[in-house]
Scaffold this active site. Sequence first.
Site, PDB file in Angstrom:
ATOM      1  N   HIS A   1      -0.473   2.977  -2.850  1.00  0.00           N
ATOM      2  CA  HIS A   1       0.254   3.218  -4.101  1.00  0.00           C
ATOM      3  C   HIS A   1      -0.662   2.863  -5.266  1.00  0.00           C
ATOM      4  O   HIS A   1      -1.833   2.523  -5.082  1.00  0.00           O
ATOM      5  CB  HIS A   1       1.598   2.479  -4.123  1.00  0.00           C
ATOM      6  CG  HIS A   1       1.508   0.982  -4.103  1.00  0.00           C
ATOM      7  ND1 HIS A   1       0.964   0.246  -5.122  1.00  0.00           N
ATOM      8  CD2 HIS A   1       1.899   0.072  -3.172  1.00  0.00           C
ATOM      9  CE1 HIS A   1       1.036  -1.033  -4.842  1.00  0.00           C
ATOM     10  NE2 HIS A   1       1.595  -1.175  -3.643  1.00  0.00           N
TER      11      HIS A   1
ATOM     12  N   HIS B   1      -3.015  -0.235  -5.194  1.00  0.00           N
ATOM     13  CA  HIS B   1      -4.213  -0.133  -4.351  1.00  0.00           C
ATOM     14  C   HIS B   1      -5.245   0.774  -5.008  1.00  0.00           C
ATOM     15  O   HIS B   1      -6.451   0.520  -4.958  1.00  0.00           O
ATOM     16  CB  HIS B   1      -3.867   0.450  -2.974  1.00  0.00           C
ATOM     17  CG  HIS B   1      -2.695  -0.229  -2.313  1.00  0.00           C
ATOM     18  ND1 HIS B   1      -1.629   0.452  -1.808  1.00  0.00           N
ATOM     19  CD2 HIS B   1      -2.439  -1.542  -2.113  1.00  0.00           C
ATOM     20  CE1 HIS B   1      -0.763  -0.405  -1.308  1.00  0.00           C
ATOM     21  NE2 HIS B   1      -1.225  -1.620  -1.493  1.00  0.00           N
TER      22      HIS B   1
ATOM     23  N   CYS C   1       5.793 -16.591   5.337  1.00  0.00           N
ATOM     24  CA  CYS C   1       6.127 -15.236   4.865  1.00  0.00           C
ATOM     25  C   CYS C   1       5.239 -14.276   5.636  1.00  0.00           C
ATOM     26  O   CYS C   1       4.014 -14.332   5.524  1.00  0.00           O
ATOM     27  CB  CYS C   1       5.879 -15.089   3.361  1.00  0.00           C
ATOM     28  SG  CYS C   1       5.944 -13.342   2.860  1.00  0.00           S
TER      29      CYS C   1
ATOM     30  N   CYS D   1       2.959 -11.999   3.417  1.00  0.00           N
ATOM     31  CA  CYS D   1       1.719 -12.628   2.939  1.00  0.00           C
ATOM     32  C   CYS D   1       0.879 -13.090   4.109  1.00  0.00           C
ATOM     33  O   CYS D   1      -0.297 -13.380   3.945  1.00  0.00           O
ATOM     34  CB  CYS D   1       1.984 -13.888   2.125  1.00  0.00           C
ATOM     35  SG  CYS D   1       2.915 -13.685   0.652  1.00  0.00           S
TER      36      CYS D   1
ATOM     37  N   CYS E   1       9.971 -16.078  -0.322  1.00  0.00           N
ATOM     38  CA  CYS E   1       8.541 -16.071  -0.615  1.00  0.00           C
ATOM     39  C   CYS E   1       8.299 -15.955  -2.123  1.00  0.00           C
ATOM     40  O   CYS E   1       8.919 -15.098  -2.771  1.00  0.00           O
ATOM     41  CB  CYS E   1       7.899 -14.884   0.110  1.00  0.00           C
ATOM     42  SG  CYS E   1       6.270 -14.499  -0.516  1.00  0.00           S
TER      43      CYS E   1
ATOM     44  N   HIS F   1       6.819 -12.207  -2.613  1.00  0.00           N
ATOM     45  CA  HIS F   1       7.631 -11.048  -2.238  1.00  0.00           C
ATOM     46  C   HIS F   1       9.120 -11.231  -2.495  1.00  0.00           C
ATOM     47  O   HIS F   1       9.890 -10.273  -2.429  1.00  0.00           O
ATOM     48  CB  HIS F   1       7.412 -10.716  -0.764  1.00  0.00           C
ATOM     49  CG  HIS F   1       6.005 -10.297  -0.470  1.00  0.00           C
ATOM     50  ND1 HIS F   1       5.036 -11.186  -0.081  1.00  0.00           N
ATOM     51  CD2 HIS F   1       5.406  -9.090  -0.558  1.00  0.00           C
ATOM     52  CE1 HIS F   1       3.897 -10.541   0.072  1.00  0.00           C
ATOM     53  NE2 HIS F   1       4.086  -9.283  -0.210  1.00  0.00           N
TER      54      HIS F   1
ATOM     55  N   LYS G   1       6.086  -6.631 -10.410  1.00  0.00           N
ATOM     56  CA  LYS G   1       4.909  -6.090  -9.738  1.00  0.00           C
ATOM     57  C   LYS G   1       5.303  -4.854  -8.933  1.00  0.00           C
ATOM     58  O   LYS G   1       6.302  -4.882  -8.215  1.00  0.00           O
ATOM     59  CB  LYS G   1       4.336  -7.153  -8.784  1.00  0.00           C
ATOM     60  CG  LYS G   1       3.098  -6.668  -8.064  1.00  0.00           C
ATOM     61  CD  LYS G   1       2.689  -7.609  -6.947  1.00  0.00           C
ATOM     62  CE  LYS G   1       1.461  -7.045  -6.250  1.00  0.00           C
ATOM     63  NZ  LYS G   1       1.233  -7.570  -4.928  1.00  0.00           N
TER      64      LYS G   1
ATOM     65  N   LYS H   1       5.811  -2.516  -2.406  1.00  0.00           N
ATOM     66  CA  LYS H   1       6.757  -1.987  -1.438  1.00  0.00           C
ATOM     67  C   LYS H   1       7.947  -2.933  -1.275  1.00  0.00           C
ATOM     68  O   LYS H   1       9.090  -2.503  -1.210  1.00  0.00           O
ATOM     69  CB  LYS H   1       6.033  -1.829  -0.102  1.00  0.00           C
ATOM     70  CG  LYS H   1       6.851  -1.230   1.007  1.00  0.00           C
ATOM     71  CD  LYS H   1       5.951  -1.152   2.235  1.00  0.00           C
ATOM     72  CE  LYS H   1       6.721  -0.999   3.524  1.00  0.00           C
ATOM     73  NZ  LYS H   1       7.267   0.315   3.706  1.00  0.00           N
TER      74      LYS H   1
HETATM   75  N1  MSP Z   1      -4.927  -7.015   3.085  1.00  0.00           N
HETATM   76  C1  MSP Z   1      -4.862  -7.893   1.985  1.00  0.00           C
HETATM   77  C2  MSP Z   1      -6.225  -8.049   1.356  1.00  0.00           C
HETATM   78  C3  MSP Z   1      -7.283  -8.558   2.285  1.00  0.00           C
HETATM   79  S1  MSP Z   1      -8.825  -8.609   1.502  1.00  0.00           S
HETATM   80  C4  MSP Z   1      -9.796  -9.408   2.547  1.00  0.00           C
HETATM   81  C5  MSP Z   1      -3.889  -7.338   0.944  1.00  0.00           C
HETATM   82  N2  MSP Z   1      -3.624  -6.043   1.015  1.00  0.00           N
HETATM   83  S2  MSP Z   1      -2.592  -5.239   0.080  1.00  0.00           S
HETATM   84  O1  MSP Z   1      -2.624  -3.892   0.548  1.00  0.00           O
HETATM   85  O2  MSP Z   1      -1.326  -5.877   0.065  1.00  0.00           O
HETATM   86  O3  MSP Z   1      -3.080  -5.329  -1.383  1.00  0.00           O
HETATM   87  C6  MSP Z   1      -4.399  -5.311  -1.744  1.00  0.00           C
HETATM   88  C7  MSP Z   1      -4.615  -5.274  -3.210  1.00  0.00           C
HETATM   89  O4  MSP Z   1      -3.934  -4.176  -3.812  1.00  0.00           O
HETATM   90  C8  MSP Z   1      -4.125  -6.417  -4.077  1.00  0.00           C
HETATM   91  O5  MSP Z   1      -4.800  -7.565  -4.093  1.00  0.00           O
HETATM   92  C9  MSP Z   1      -4.372  -5.777  -5.396  1.00  0.00           C
HETATM   93  O6  MSP Z   1      -5.764  -5.715  -5.582  1.00  0.00           O
HETATM   94  C10 MSP Z   1      -3.836  -4.394  -5.174  1.00  0.00           C
HETATM   95  N3  MSP Z   1      -2.468  -4.304  -5.641  1.00  0.00           N
HETATM   96  C11 MSP Z   1      -1.334  -4.122  -4.896  1.00  0.00           C
HETATM   97  N4  MSP Z   1      -0.280  -4.022  -5.748  1.00  0.00           N
HETATM   98  C12 MSP Z   1      -0.705  -4.134  -7.027  1.00  0.00           C
HETATM   99  C13 MSP Z   1      -0.123  -3.900  -8.290  1.00  0.00           C
HETATM  100  N5  MSP Z   1       1.162  -3.667  -8.478  1.00  0.00           N
HETATM  101  N6  MSP Z   1      -0.959  -3.881  -9.363  1.00  0.00           N
HETATM  102  C14 MSP Z   1      -2.321  -3.985  -9.246  1.00  0.00           C
HETATM  103  N7  MSP Z   1      -2.885  -4.194  -8.072  1.00  0.00           N
HETATM  104  C15 MSP Z   1      -2.102  -4.562  -6.985  1.00  0.00           C
HETATM  105  O7  MSP Z   1      -3.455  -8.096   0.102  1.00  0.00           O
END
Ligand code: MSP
Length: 647
Positions: free
Chosen positions: A18, A21, A126, A129, A144, A147, A303, A306
Amino acid sequence: MSNFYVTTPIYYVNDLPHIGHIYTTVVADTVARYRRMAGDDVYFLTGTDEHGQNIERAAHRQGLEPLELADRVVARYHQLWQELGFSHDDFIRTTEPRHRRGVNLLIELIRKAGDLYVDRHEGWYCSSCEAFYTEKELFAGDSCPVHESPVEWRSEENVFFRLSRYQRPLLEWYEQHPESVRPESRANEVRSFVESGLRDLSVSRAGLSWGIPFPGSAKQTVYVWLDALTNYISALGFGGDSADDQNLYQKYWGGEDGTRLHLVGKDILRFHAVYWPAFLLSAGLPLPTTVWAHGWWLRDQRKISKSVGNIVRPDHLLTDFGADPLRFYLLRDMVFGQDAGFSDEGFVDRFNGDLANDLGNTVSRLVTLSRRAFSGGTPAERCEDNRLIAAAAEATGAYRRAMDELGFHRALEALWRLLAEANQYLVSREPWKLLKSEGASQRVSRVLWNAMEAVRIVAVGLLPVMPRTAPRVLAALGIARPPEDLAAMSWGGLPTGGELPQPEALFPRIDREIYLGAATQNSTGAAVGDIGEKDAEEGQQMITIDQFSQTDLKVGTVLSAEPIPGSDKLLKLTVDLGAESRTLVAGIARQYQPDELTGRQVVIVANLQPARLMGVESQGMVLAADVDGDPVLLVPGRPVPDGTPVR
Ligand code: MSP
């Protein structure tokens, strides 16, 4: 030339990508492209985090094996990363053997340092996390803090890492390397966390099969964060034995010089700025030079994620406008490091204002005039003395300083100041009038050349941000091959007497009313419950009757309906299912009044994992037909007993 290693977090595969990411990856790609143009030897890594309970559960919910789910989601990542024009050098998956080798070696080094021991572990966990929380840290006493979903009590025997040993060395690292954690405000948070005392960290999980077996500890699996963080070196060949592996690792991580930059969201800063350097210190390996945390994209002040249920998918923006306007919007509208609100309105306004009007119109106006005056070409004569030269030098300097500091919005502001200068210059010189009165005179040539040269410099600065559109702007100015070096931002690069192609509309204006009407239905997954997983299947494959029968659909009567404070879209419903009643959150507040719902029968998905929306736990989802974005509730053809199954 210096080595520059830049990474994104690796993304969980329990959900499709999304906007959050995409954001970190847009930032990383822009940095990578900018550093390449600045002359660095860049290596850009991204990838996916595929182990852990969360992923195992998500796969089983969909009737898949974890690796099958991972393969599907990774396919989408690859496709989307290509659509977004990302220039990564590698994409690591934690299920790859090369990664496992890296994890095993890191653990071996940590073990040799005497930093592992076995003990019992208890706490609130959690699974989203994959982390334990103390009672004090919980949200509303039982959820959490990230979340806002319920935590579970866990008690098990685990392998522990002596994190407490690294309190002092970490504090020294922050102290001696002010650039180790950025921005400064986040560095302070990290420092106070470490100063308040570090407890040893459990780095294995018992009873979890979907992960890397913990070397030397039967029945234990490597803690997903220790597993995941290692990707930054396993992708470079750490743990591998070929000469290529060793060279790559040595070049981008093992040596003392060069930059090792981790870009992360603020939610995962602690893992990167405390645990990861502690593991590396224990193993005697070099540390990252900088962990840089950015803020969150928010929707309705929360934020985008999901678990909150307010996902923004990029698909409609990409289909309608291509990747570059989205890249531009994400970099322009967020102050790097702070939170920002994502909205379709914001996107449309940025597009129409900055891209269609300021950039697109200026280019087409200049190209049209120049073609008319100079038989289809760029002006015949250049000019070395005018006010735009100073403006360009100022903008280029500000742009470079901002980009070096990841201040993307400031870098773009600097380029737009130059565009504004060029426009003012044109308004003051009125070359269109001059052309009428004096024909293709030297004066007309110089004025047009100057303005076009300023726009060329803007387009060069835009190359890292809009890698497909900036070359089109340059092509419109008669420059067929985009430059590969930032030196091209200095004044004087526009050829005289070059050929100018027929102008094309670079950024056709968006009709705000029409577009926003349609976009509301497209961009959010929160219309009725959580449709996150629906997209995973859409257009990909048929389901079997067995798969369908896993969905428990039931008829129920609405006992009460009430608005949810702070949301104009969501209603909280209590629904009688005969044997039980359920609380459901439905995105139907704009279409239905609470009063008209009471006593009505609805159809619900009864076995959907609960999701918390605006602080209310929704225990299922109400079904509705999606009529151009407006939900229309489904009802049985005649009243039936509550709890009647739907097949
Ligand atoms: N798998 C772990 C990261 C491991 S790194 C060794 C993880 N994954 S995640 O898919 O949940 O999210 C990764 C990253 O996506 C977050 O840290 C952030 O960089 C980005 N984002 C997810 N949602 C976000 C927003 N709403 N806004 C901006 N970035 C955020 O955590």
